[in-house]
Enzyme design. Structure first.
Site, PDB file in Angstrom:
ATOM      1  N   GLU A 280       0.829  -1.209   0.000  1.00 25.78           N
ATOM      2  CA  GLU A 280       0.000   0.000   0.000  1.00 25.78           C
ATOM      3  C   GLU A 280       0.859   1.253   0.000  1.00 25.78           C
ATOM      4  OE1 GLU A 280      -2.996   0.254   2.975  1.00 25.78           O
ATOM      5  OE2 GLU A 280      -3.549  -1.861   2.818  1.00 25.78           O
ATOM      6  N   LYS A 282       2.161   4.638   1.357  1.00 30.06           N
ATOM      7  CA  LYS A 282       2.230   5.153   2.727  1.00 30.06           C
ATOM      8  C   LYS A 282       2.034   6.664   2.676  1.00 30.06           C
ATOM      9  CE  LYS A 282       4.986   4.918   6.959  1.00 30.06           C
ATOM     10  NZ  LYS A 282       4.688   6.251   7.455  1.00 30.06           N
ATOM     11  N   ARG A 287      -3.251  10.094  11.094  1.00 33.14           N
ATOM     12  CA  ARG A 287      -3.956   8.817  11.235  1.00 33.14           C
ATOM     13  C   ARG A 287      -5.273   9.051  11.957  1.00 33.14           C
ATOM     14  NH1 ARG A 287      -1.078   3.202  12.954  1.00 33.14           N
ATOM     15  NH2 ARG A 287      -2.868   1.833  12.799  1.00 33.14           N
ATOM     16  N   GLU A 331      -5.553   7.329   6.750  1.00 38.74           N
ATOM     17  CA  GLU A 331      -4.637   8.455   6.895  1.00 38.74           C
ATOM     18  C   GLU A 331      -5.266   9.625   6.130  1.00 38.74           C
ATOM     19  OE1 GLU A 331      -1.850   7.781   8.680  1.00 38.74           O
ATOM     20  OE2 GLU A 331      -0.463   9.424   8.225  1.00 38.74           O
ATOM     21  N   PHE A 371      -7.387   2.453   5.186  1.00 37.96           N
ATOM     22  CA  PHE A 371      -6.525   1.294   4.959  1.00 37.96           C
ATOM     23  C   PHE A 371      -6.891   0.074   5.808  1.00 37.96           C
ATOM     24  CE2 PHE A 371      -3.889   4.243   7.612  1.00 37.96           C
ATOM     25  CZ  PHE A 371      -3.869   3.506   8.788  1.00 37.96           C
ATOM     26  N   ARG A 446       3.509  -3.872  17.330  1.00 35.05           N
ATOM     27  CA  ARG A 446       4.351  -3.775  16.138  1.00 35.05           C
ATOM     28  C   ARG A 446       4.721  -5.204  15.763  1.00 35.05           C
ATOM     29  NH1 ARG A 446       6.625   0.766  14.583  1.00 35.05           N
ATOM     30  NH2 ARG A 446       6.336   1.848  16.543  1.00 35.05           N
ATOM     31  N   LYS A 452       7.021  -1.422   6.921  1.00 37.02           N
ATOM     32  CA  LYS A 452       7.145  -0.163   6.165  1.00 37.02           C
ATOM     33  C   LYS A 452       8.498  -0.065   5.474  1.00 37.02           C
ATOM     34  CE  LYS A 452       8.239   2.254  10.436  1.00 37.02           C
ATOM     35  NZ  LYS A 452       8.059   3.349  11.326  1.00 37.02           N
TER      36      LYS A 452
END
Ligand code: AMP
Length: 609
Positions: A280, A282, A287, A331, A371, A446, A452
């Site tokens: 995707e 970024k 956010r 976002e 997203f 995480r 990312k």
């Protein structure tokens, strides 16, 4: 439960440095509490009277707390203020003055925890004219029935300076100690907290003996956001997400329009796609977590603060979506539709700072790139795999011009991933986030479900989000700003400590210097933050609250910094400069020591290539 007992435990916690020992003391406190008292204790230890997303604030100014102490102790306001000037802590001053008073007279009544909590709640709900006077009366009444030690914590709490150093992870440890539970219980506790962001509620349910499975995502309760890991290049990302078989150039990617959204393939997952991931765009914006509940819209920031009123155009678009209830995420970016370009992060962030929201919404309308989706019409989707969630998301926002699905491709090819990444950069985006098609929504953590890849900063794979722990006064041209730079630290998740990583003097605009100087002045402290390990001593210490994004040439080893220190050497940023002030991020969102070490390893691999 008497509040004097609570104060005793708080005092023990304060004298403890080990996180495990701290959790042990808190566990003792919980074991003497009813489930509803445990809820109150959690909020108080968090420094509040409700979960922070409810936006309640006890907030008594120092001046008014001084008045309440004067009334109770019989000293004049001037005497109280001068005591505070000497001690640097109004809580300690209250303790000392009430100590003297106690020698003369006996306290009138004993405070219970519930009385203290309901008084704090009353104070937090007071507003409007005359509310300050009413708040002073409520605080004075509490102080009247307080022991000197209680007074210390009551005053600190009201000023928002309780700072026991007991974070949410320690509270979770303490809860699991009370029921002598195993590891599974701890995981359930964490999951429940991640889904409702209300540790008080979790504590009450858990200590009342219920199992935590009743916890599901609930519209109106913000979910703690999923976070992305990082890897240094396309090849490693594909290897991680698509497995060994995806090595090389299988050319399996689905044909997609250039940088246009591909739809999620229909179920069941096509065999070829098992070796693909979603890549995707970024977006570098704000956010947002959007909640739809019986037609009403709520918007939460990344820090889970309710900010619905700031985004009228998103509210309008969300209300028009074909669902009665939903929780989804995206976002938001300011977008110039006539020039077909995105405004910068700084421009988007203006919305948070400036007044005149309606005008800003017209001048710089936001577009929300959705997203993920975690809940839809009665169904918790957090455990559903990415592809199922993506299909639900695309179905929900179809037809909306303001809320659009994030741009993506599906691929198993490092080359295609890299091409897509380069295209994203050329369009002014920040990079890509690759996502595992089979993974659930990993709330509050995480994990390698999301990875990312960002535009690189020198040899570094990413910028660092660090917490300001102190600042320096300006010299020369900077003197007028009373600001010469900051000392920044990152959290060590294993020890609960903060460790310094950089002293930053560059990258600040004049406006940023002025606003930082003002913000830092307000959170100045006399002492070094309790959790901080530092070899440097700035002109002023501050409460570790403000997060900034820092770019640097590389991560080096340095005898001056304590980040991940082994022997005398820690990790440090070489030629650090500020990229942005991140009032959308809280200290718990900062880059961790573990991540810095893994970025250092990535840098080493990159340099060896
Ligand atoms: P970072 O803040 O650098 O750790 O990157 C993670 C952040 O990227 C998330 O918290 C989101 O705010 C943002 N983001 C932008 N685009 C996406 C996307 N397509 N998927 C997930 N997160 C995204």
């Amino acid at each position: 439960m008497l509040f004097s007992g609570v104060a005793q435990h708080f005092s023990e916690v304060e004298g403890t440095v080990s996180r495990l020992a701290m959790s042990g003391i808190v566990a003792k406190l919980f074991s003497g509490a009813t489930p509803s008292e445990a809820r109150q204790l959690v909020y108080i230890m968090e420094g509040n009277v409700a979960p922070s997303h409810e936006g309640l604030d006890v907030g008594i100014g120092e001046k008014f707390a001084i008045r309440a102490i004067a009334r109770t102790s019989g000293y004049t306001e001037r005497q109280v203020a001068s005591g505070c000037k000497k001690s640097g802590d109004l809580g300690e001053t209250a303790e000392a003055l009430l100590e003297k008073k106690a020698q003369l007279s006996l306290s009138s009544s004993e405070n219970t925890l519930s009385k203290v909590f309901s008084s704090f709640l009353k104070i937090a709900r007071m507003s409007g004219s005359g509310s300050q006077e009413a708040k002073i009366s409520v605080l004075s009444e509490l102080l009247n029935g307080a022991t000197p030690l209680e007074a210390k914590y009551l005053v600190r709490f009201c000023l928002g300076r309780l700072r026991l150093g007991v974070g949410d992870p320690s509270i979770i440890d303490a809860l699991s100690m009370v029921r002598h539970s195993d590891k599974t219980d701890k995981i359930m506790l964490e999951r429940a907290f991640n889904l409702c962001s209300d540790l008080g509620e979790v504590a009450e349910v858990y200590l009342s003996g219920s199992d935590l499975s009743r916890f599901s995502a609930q519209p109106g309760k913000p979910i703690r956001p999923a976070l992305a890991e990082r890897l240094p290049n396309a090849r490693e990302i594909i290897e991680k997400l698509c497995g060994e078989e995806a090595k090389g150039e299988p050319g399996r990617e689905k044909a997609g329009r250039k940088c246009a959204v591909q739809s999620a393939p229909s179920a069941p997952m096509a065999p070829a796609l098992r070796r693909q991931c979603a890549v995707e765009a970024k977006y570098d914006g704000l956010r947002m977590q959007v909640h739809l509940k019986d037609g009403a819209v709520g918007i939460y920031s990344r820090k889970l603060e309710k900010m619905t009123h700031m985004f009228p155009e998103i509210v309008k678009a969300a209300a028009a979506l074909p669902a009665a209830s939903a929780i989804f995420e995206g976002e938001a970016l300011a977008y110039n539709s006539s020039e077909k370009r995105y405004y910068s992060f700084q421009q988007t962030m203006q919305r948070k700072r400036k007044h005149g929201v309606e005008r800003m919404a017209e001048e710089f309308p936001l577009r929300l790139f959705a997203f993920d989706i975690m809940y839809l019409d009665g169904k918790d989707l957090t455990m559903a795999p990415y592809l199922e969630r993506r299909r639900a998301l695309e179905g929900l926002v179809k037809g909306s011009r303001t809320i659009v699905p994030s741009d993506l491709i599906y691929t198993g090819s490092p080359k295609k991933l890299d091409e897509y990444f380069q295209r994203a950069l050329s369009e002014g985006l920040e990079g890509i986030i690759a996502k595992d098609l089979a993974q659930p929504y990993v709330a509050g953590a995480r994990k390698f479900a999301w990875i990312k890849l960002k535009k690189s900063y020198g040899a570094m794979a990413d910028s660092v989000d660090a917490i300001i722990v102190g600042y320096y006064l300006g010299k020369g041209a900077r003197e007028e700003f009373k600001f010469g730079g900051v000392l920044a630290a990152v959290p060590n998740e294993e020890t609960g400590k903060l460790e310094t990583i950089a002293k930053i003097g560059g990258g600040f605009t004049e406006d940023e210097m002025a606003s930082l100087a003002e913000a830092l002045e307000k959170i100045k402290t006399k002492e070094k933050p309790k959790a901080l390990v530092s070899k440097l001593e700035p002109d002023f210490w501050v409460e570790p609250k403000i997060v900034i994004t820092i770019a640097a040439d590389e991560i080096t080893l340095s005898p001056m910094h304590t980040c991940g220190m082994v022997g005398e050497t820690g990790y440090a940023l070489r030629f650090p400069r500020m990229v942005a002030m991140r009032d959308d991020k809280s200290p718990s969102d900062a880059t961790t020591v573990r991540e810095v070490i893994s970025m250092f390893e990535m840098q080493r691999r990159k340099n060896a290539q």
